[in-house]
Design a protein around this motif. Structure first.
Motif: not given
Length: 199
Positions: A71-74, A110-113, A118-124, A193-199
């Motif tokens: 959680e800290s690394s995320k 940890i961030r790399t792992i 993370a799931p690979r989602l389809p792209s357009y 803010r949420i998107v910035r914290n998710m990266k």
């Protein structure tokens, strides 16, 4: 940003002072191994024998450390915020320094792992569309019945898949409005803010 720990996670981390300073390094190693390869009960049993501590205590400590580190690394918590987050646990200064060092040494890995998990989602890839209008039928000579047919091509794991969708113009307009509203929401400060914290 401070990390808020639930009562369960605090209880799991509560075994660290009883285990001692030497055990924190071992539990940290086990937590990282668990992230890399998954749960390893044999490694926990070996560590329990080595440190002369119960297996359940080791497993709870590893689970607590895994949660704390992921959680800290995320959230990419800063050094000061990490110290403030674990300060509420009431650990000694030496134990807090050991946990901080463990976090600082391993957060990039940890961030790399976590990125690999993370799931690979389809792209357009592309979209083809066609407008069909039925003007008459045998039973009804004058009618206007429009339909929009779309072929949506997606890339997923280097494979291309196609989805064919058909809808009426009213539903399509409603869908467009909902997507425009979602894009508008993404421009708000809260979403940024949420998107910035998710990266």
């Amino acid at each position: 940003m401070l990390l808020v720990l639930s009562a369960d996670h605090r209880a799991h981390l509560g075994c660290l002072p009883r285990a001692g300073g030497a055990a924190v390094g071992e539990l940290g190693r086990l937590a990282l191994e668990q992230l890399r390869r998954g749960a390893a009960p044999r490694a926990c049993e070996a560590a329990a024998r080595k440190l002369n501590i119960g297996v359940d205590t080791i497993q709870h400590g590893v689970e607590g450390l895994t949660y704390l580190l992921t959680e800290s690394s995320k959230l990419m918590i800063s050094e000061i915020d990490f110290q403030d987050s674990i300060h509420v646990l009431g650990f000694s200064d030496e134990l807090n320094k050991s946990l901080l060092q463990l976090y600082l040494d391993n957060r990039k890995e940890i961030r790399t792992i976590l990125g690999e998990l993370a799931p690979r989602l389809p792209s357009y890839h592309s979209l083809e569309w066609r407008l069909d209008v039925q003007l008459a039928s045998r039973s009804l000579r004058q009618q206007i019945k429009p339909a929009v047919t779309m072929k949506l091509c997606l890339n997923q794991n280097e494979n291309q898949t196609a989805q064919v969708l058909q809808t009426d113009p009213a539903t399509l307009l409603h869908l467009i409005q909902q997507l425009e509203q979602a894009l508008g929401e993404m421009k708000t400060n809260h979403c940024r803010r949420i998107v910035r914290n998710m990266k």
